[in-house]
Every structure is written in C-alpha cells, then in structure tokens.
Design an enzyme around this catalytic site. Structure first.
Site: not given
Length: 333
Positions: A29-30, A113, A152, A182, A213-215, A238
C-alpha cells in the site's frame, strides 16, 4: 538463481489464515499511489499477487456517509486487501466491517507509517510504542470480521528502541495471520539501508507468514532478501513507482527461474500514457495533478528523460501530457 531450498519453500501458495494467495510477491500500500488505476497496471503483469489499497483512516470512515474513493475496489481485482489506520480499536473494527463489505479479502492494519500527521494521532508506527493498544486493535478487528487480519510495521521507533521481536509476537498472539516488516526504524524513514537481518529474526520467533519489505528494487534484491531472511514473501514498495512491472517480474522469476526481458523506454512511456489517461478518466482534474508525480517517475533512463520530467511535472491537461510523451516516443523510435 534460486537455491533449491528456497524454490521448494516458495512453490506452494501463501497461506494467510484461511485465504490462499498464489504468489509470494505483494504490492505494498502506498499513499497517493496504489489507487484502482495503479493496481490495474500492476495486476496486468502480476495476476496472482495480493494488492493493497492506499491506507484508509478509520476515524474518517466513522464520520462519513459515503465511502471514500480510495476504498473503492474492483470486483475483478482479487486478491485485494484494504489497509486501515487509527489508534482506536472500536473505530478500526467498524472500518474493517465496511472494508469487508467492499470486497476486501484481508484487512491490513498500518502500524508502520512514519509520517508525523499519522503518528501524532497515535496511528502508524507510533503503535510500536503502544504495544498494548496495538494488541487491543488486532483482537477487536479479528473479532469483528471473518477474513484474515494482517499487520504492516517497522523494526522499531529508533535504534535504541528496536522492539520488533516482542511486538511481532504480540501481534501473532492477538490473532494477526500475517505480518509484513519494513526493515527500517521510524526515525530512519526511507533513509539508509533496510536491515533485513531483523526480518530473519522475526521469522525465527513466529509461526505465521512473515513478509519482507524494504529495498526490494529488482529481481536480484528480492531473491537476495528471501535467501537472507527466510521470509515467506516480499512486498514491493518504492521500486514500483513509475515501474508497475516489478511485482510481475519478481513473481515470474520465483515461479519459473527465468527473468523476463525488461520493458524498453518506449514500452515504459506507453504505460505512462495509459496511466495518465486512466487517472484523467477516473478522477478528472484531480487525476491530472496526481499524475504529475507518476509521470516524472516513468521518465527515467533514456535520452531526454530529464527534460521530459521537468515538462511532465507541470502538465495541466491530459492532452498536454499525451503530446509530450508521444513526441518523446517519436524521438526514441
């Protein structure tokens, strides 16, 4: 190459409670990004992957009669999860029931977040500092709906407060059926490297699926992360900005061991044009304003990209954007 152990582990569907997903790659989700239009583009290349809506405020849902557009899901876009945020268990339980009525296959609760306006109100990653509230939220939402509830989050508030091991265990004990980690602290935001080793540690202490999650910016980074952490899947964030092909590329590789050829600059620009037109049809003038950032993300990695980015960031009509993209495609041909 995938190691035989990893290949065997990832060959079965991802089980989230009583729900099965035929992909180990998820679209994160973004906020301001993962609307219906963007999810359709990602879905084209990753038909089996779990998609997530932008995060929805449970407080706002409580006070509105009409459901916001960010909660809108397409009946054909399963599997789909609606992500909620808040700090009040009762509001979140009520919001979760509305989300299930809208078609959510799972309910995801945002506890990661880092944005001030969210954390100041007790939502997002501030829940890492309020584990008892987080537990109460999960319990109440689990009791309110008959679909799996997931969380998350991040590895901690800052380097002095990396609390993810205890926090993740609490979420599992409260009834969460999957956790996405993340691998950064709240203080890091999106800076520095993701610390994947913490995801591996979480995996060691939980029995529910753990998503890394992350990179995750490429097939190679996804495989490296899965090998290093033992995670049950990866979530792309991203890396999909201006590149809705990524989830599908990773999914294809995990299923076949083969890499898809990357899209050419012209194919990426054709996708950008489709994205722009669809946002205009879906949201009108507001869609054009939102499209500006998307268009600049697409305009990378080819001759004239910088000039195109500058011009696309100022478009006021769909025709302006389409003309600029078409002109660039002509030059690249």
């Amino acid at each position: 190459m995938l190691s035989p152990i990893l290949k065997a582990r990832l060959s079965s569907p991802l089980k989230v409670g009583n729900f099965e997903v035929n992909s180990r790659v998820l679209q994160s989700p973004l906020s301001g990004v993962t609307d219906l239009v963007f999810r359709r583009l990602v879905r084209r290349y990753a038909p089996d992957s779990m998609m997530y809506t932008e995060m929805v405020s449970a407080t706002e849902l409580h006070h509105v009669k009409k459901l916001p557009k960010i909660m809108e899901v397409d009946a054909n876009e399963r599997p789909i999860s609606i992500q909620l945020f808040d700090c009040r268990p009762d509001f979140l339980a009520e919001a979760a029931q509305k989300a299930v009525a809208e078609g959510a296959d799972t309910i995801d609760i945002n506890m990661g977040c880092p944005v001030n306006k969210i954390t100041k109100k007790g939502g997002g990653s501030s829940l890492l500092r309020q584990p008892q509230v987080a537990e109460a939220i999960v319990r109440e939402v689990v009791n309110a709906v008959d679909v799996p509830v997931t969380v998350k989050t991040r590895i901690g508030w800052n380097d002095e407060e990396i609390t993810i091991l205890d926090f993740a265990k609490r979420m599992q004990d409260a009834g969460a059926q999957m956790i996405t980690v993340h691998a950064r602290t709240r203080t890091q935001g999106y800076n520095g490297n993701a610390r994947w080793e913490w995801i591996g540690r979480v995996k060691e202490v939980l029995s529910i699926p753990v998503i890394a999650n992350g990179d995750i910016f490429s097939v190679e980074s996804a495989v490296q992360c899965l090998e290093k952490t033992g995670a049950d899947g990866v979530m792309c964030s991203r890396g999909t900005l201006g590149y809705p092909f990524l989830v599908g590329e990773i999914d294809y590789f995990l299923k076949t061991g083969e890499k898809l050829p990357p899209p050419t600059p012209i194919q990426r620009l054709e996708c950008a044009k489709e994205h722009l037109q669809a946002l205009w049809e879906y949201k009108g003038d507001r869609g054009i304003l939102q499209a500006r950032k998307h268009m600049t993300w697409y305009a990378k990695g080819f001759v004239g990209a910088a000039e195109l980015r500058a011009e696309l960031s100022l478009i006021e009509t769909v025709h302006q954007g389409v003309d600029l993209i078409d002109r660039t495609i002509e030059q690249l041909n």
